[in-house]
Write a protein that holds these residues in place. Sequence first.
Motif, PDB file in Angstrom:
ATOM      1  N   VAL A   5      23.125  -2.268  12.047  1.00 57.28           N
ATOM      2  CA  VAL A   5      21.670  -2.126  12.103  1.00 57.28           C
ATOM      3  C   VAL A   5      21.276  -0.683  11.800  1.00 57.28           C
ATOM      4  CG1 VAL A   5      19.623  -2.305  13.584  1.00 57.28           C
ATOM      5  CG2 VAL A   5      21.472  -3.991  13.786  1.00 57.28           C
ATOM      6  N   GLN A   6      20.174  -0.523  11.041  1.00 54.67           N
ATOM      7  CA  GLN A   6      19.570   0.789  10.859  1.00 54.67           C
ATOM      8  C   GLN A   6      18.072   0.674  11.142  1.00 54.67           C
ATOM      9  OE1 GLN A   6      19.869   0.862   6.072  1.00 54.67           O
ATOM     10  NE2 GLN A   6      18.465   2.409   6.892  1.00 54.67           N
ATOM     11  N   ARG A   7      17.570   1.549  11.986  1.00 54.06           N
ATOM     12  CA  ARG A   7      16.149   1.531  12.352  1.00 54.06           C
ATOM     13  C   ARG A   7      15.345   2.544  11.565  1.00 54.06           C
ATOM     14  NH1 ARG A   7      15.830  -3.377  14.526  1.00 54.06           N
ATOM     15  NH2 ARG A   7      17.230  -3.626  16.314  1.00 54.06           N
ATOM     16  N   ALA A   8      16.022   3.416  10.819  1.00 54.41           N
ATOM     17  CA  ALA A   8      15.330   4.448  10.055  1.00 54.41           C
ATOM     18  C   ALA A   8      16.135   4.745   8.799  1.00 54.41           C
ATOM     19  CB  ALA A   8      15.167   5.714  10.898  1.00 54.41           C
ATOM     20  N   PHE A   9      15.503   5.422   7.842  1.00 57.04           N
ATOM     21  CA  PHE A   9      16.208   5.870   6.653  1.00 57.04           C
ATOM     22  C   PHE A   9      16.977   7.143   6.970  1.00 57.04           C
ATOM     23  CE2 PHE A   9      12.442   3.736   4.593  1.00 57.04           C
ATOM     24  CZ  PHE A   9      13.155   2.663   4.093  1.00 57.04           C
ATOM     25  N   LEU A  50      16.080   6.417  -0.675  1.00 63.07           N
ATOM     26  CA  LEU A  50      15.937   7.199  -1.897  1.00 63.07           C
ATOM     27  C   LEU A  50      16.350   6.379  -3.110  1.00 63.07           C
ATOM     28  CD1 LEU A  50      17.489  10.565  -0.641  1.00 63.07           C
ATOM     29  CD2 LEU A  50      15.063  10.034  -0.921  1.00 63.07           C
ATOM     30  N   PRO A  51      15.637   6.549  -4.230  1.00 63.14           N
ATOM     31  CA  PRO A  51      14.468   7.412  -4.402  1.00 63.14           C
ATOM     32  C   PRO A  51      13.246   6.823  -3.689  1.00 63.14           C
ATOM     33  CG  PRO A  51      14.782   6.115  -6.372  1.00 63.14           C
ATOM     34  CD  PRO A  51      15.975   5.817  -5.483  1.00 63.14           C
ATOM     35  N   TYR A  52      12.243   7.670  -3.474  1.00 64.54           N
ATOM     36  CA  TYR A  52      11.067   7.223  -2.743  1.00 64.54           C
ATOM     37  C   TYR A  52      10.372   6.052  -3.424  1.00 64.54           C
ATOM     38  CZ  TYR A  52      11.457  11.484   0.056  1.00 64.54           C
ATOM     39  OH  TYR A  52      11.900  12.473   0.901  1.00 64.54           O
ATOM     40  N   LEU A  53      10.435   6.005  -4.750  1.00 66.28           N
ATOM     41  CA  LEU A  53       9.803   4.904  -5.479  1.00 66.28           C
ATOM     42  C   LEU A  53      10.395   3.560  -5.056  1.00 66.28           C
ATOM     43  CD1 LEU A  53       7.666   4.362  -7.672  1.00 66.28           C
ATOM     44  CD2 LEU A  53       9.507   4.507  -9.377  1.00 66.28           C
ATOM     45  N   GLY A  54      11.660   3.560  -4.682  1.00 68.59           N
ATOM     46  CA  GLY A  54      12.305   2.329  -4.263  1.00 68.59           C
ATOM     47  C   GLY A  54      11.779   1.774  -2.963  1.00 68.59           C
ATOM     48  N   ARG A  55      11.089   2.605  -2.183  1.00 73.12           N
ATOM     49  CA  ARG A  55      10.558   2.123  -0.905  1.00 73.12           C
ATOM     50  C   ARG A  55       9.470   1.064  -1.080  1.00 73.12           C
ATOM     51  NH1 ARG A  55      10.661   7.068   3.507  1.00 73.12           N
ATOM     52  NH2 ARG A  55      12.678   7.942   2.873  1.00 73.12           N
ATOM     53  N   LEU A  56       8.923   0.951  -2.284  1.00 72.42           N
ATOM     54  CA  LEU A  56       7.990  -0.147  -2.542  1.00 72.42           C
ATOM     55  C   LEU A  56       8.695  -1.490  -2.359  1.00 72.42           C
ATOM     56  CD1 LEU A  56       6.210   1.218  -5.750  1.00 72.42           C
ATOM     57  CD2 LEU A  56       5.310   1.173  -3.407  1.00 72.42           C
ATOM     58  N   GLY A  59      10.880  -0.953   1.879  1.00 72.41           N
ATOM     59  CA  GLY A  59      10.192  -0.482   3.082  1.00 72.41           C
ATOM     60  C   GLY A  59       9.627   0.914   2.913  1.00 72.41           C
ATOM     61  N   LEU A  60       8.371   1.114   3.304  1.00 76.77           N
ATOM     62  CA  LEU A  60       7.731   2.412   3.107  1.00 76.77           C
ATOM     63  C   LEU A  60       8.190   3.458   4.115  1.00 76.77           C
ATOM     64  CD1 LEU A  60       4.078   1.318   2.244  1.00 76.77           C
ATOM     65  CD2 LEU A  60       5.849   2.140   0.677  1.00 76.77           C
ATOM     66  N   ARG A  61       8.118   3.144   5.413  1.00 76.09           N
ATOM     67  CA  ARG A  61       8.466   4.118   6.444  1.00 76.09           C
ATOM     68  C   ARG A  61       9.791   3.817   7.133  1.00 76.09           C
ATOM     69  NH1 ARG A  61       2.778   5.597   9.569  1.00 76.09           N
ATOM     70  NH2 ARG A  61       1.648   6.295   7.692  1.00 76.09           N
ATOM     71  N   ARG A  62      10.196   2.575   7.092  1.00 75.64           N
ATOM     72  CA  ARG A  62      11.461   2.178   7.699  1.00 75.64           C
ATOM     73  C   ARG A  62      11.988   0.974   6.937  1.00 75.64           C
ATOM     74  NH1 ARG A  62       7.402   1.026  11.110  1.00 75.64           N
ATOM     75  NH2 ARG A  62       7.814   2.936  12.292  1.00 75.64           N
ATOM     76  N   PRO A  63      13.267   0.657   7.056  1.00 80.32           N
ATOM     77  CA  PRO A  63      13.836  -0.459   6.297  1.00 80.32           C
ATOM     78  C   PRO A  63      13.154  -1.784   6.622  1.00 80.32           C
ATOM     79  CG  PRO A  63      15.566   0.897   7.245  1.00 80.32           C
ATOM     80  CD  PRO A  63      14.282   1.361   7.853  1.00 80.32           C
TER      81      PRO A  63
END
Length: 322
Positions: A5-9, A50-56, A59-63
């Motif tokens: 589990v990961q709760r953050a990037f 990363l990259p930030y564009l991939g967060r679309l 997940g924007l702020r967390r997975p």
Amino acid sequence: MRAVVQRAFGGPDVLELREGPVPEIAADEVLVQVRAAGVDRGVWHTMTGLPYLGRLAFGLRRPRNPVPGMDLAGVVVAVGARATRFAVGDEVFGCGRSTFAEYAAAGEQSLAYKPAALTFVQAAAVPVSAVTALKAVHDAGRVAEGRRVLILGASGGVGSYAVQLAKAAGAHVTAVCSGAKRDYVLSLGADRALDYAAEDFADGRESYDLVLDIGGNPSVARLRRALTGSGTAVIVGGEGGGRFSGGLHRQFAALALSPFIPQKLTTLLALVRSDSLERLLPLIDAGAIVPSIDRTFTLGEAAQALDYLESGRVRGKIVLTP
């Protein structure tokens, strides 16, 4: 069940082994007891954000999916109400949702029967990497007997399959890798190996009908210099380019330029579907492609596995087991 589990990037230290519920399945899904899960570069991107564009996408702020992983091989233990292709007890491989766990849900359209010739560990190393290589070599690259093929990043997960697929098609393969991995890529079937630290693939001495850039960062201009006048370059993934877009800027540039030149510059997004997995089965059965496993780690060692992946020392694939 146990799951990573990961709760953050962040780096590998964001991964931890926890107890959680067995996932519920949709009507068109099956529940798979995961015997092995492949680790690919996409997992590193979803872990780090990363990259930030991939967060679309992830997940924007967390997975969006706190349990990472796509590749799997295992045994079907439950079947959705509208699922008809597989039954309880079937051994399968392919892609699922959150596969770094003891159980994972998977759509029937993303699975195939596990080849009898492969262990679960070997089968888990196939889906994302081998399907990506298949689509790059055959669908986008249209490889044919006698063609001269250059593969950048030939020693990694996708690259190791690309070398084998191109050779199986009768191509002459030049592999680019580190000097330490030269013997490895030659053992996969490459006809020649270039050390990227000492030799320039775009020095004009050789030209290639097909260049596969797997996880590299050369400019589009350098890729073109390595091509014949009507050759094809396929950009698969890519690193560098900053934290916002990563290597995607090269893909966008290649697609924008391609309509105006005689060479073909393209990229691909390889979705793992059952029909693509089934295209690989005859090649696996014939021994034309063989999964190359560098190391296996347990679920509890997921952080070490991702750290090892990022080290650049991996030859072929690494796999997690329960």
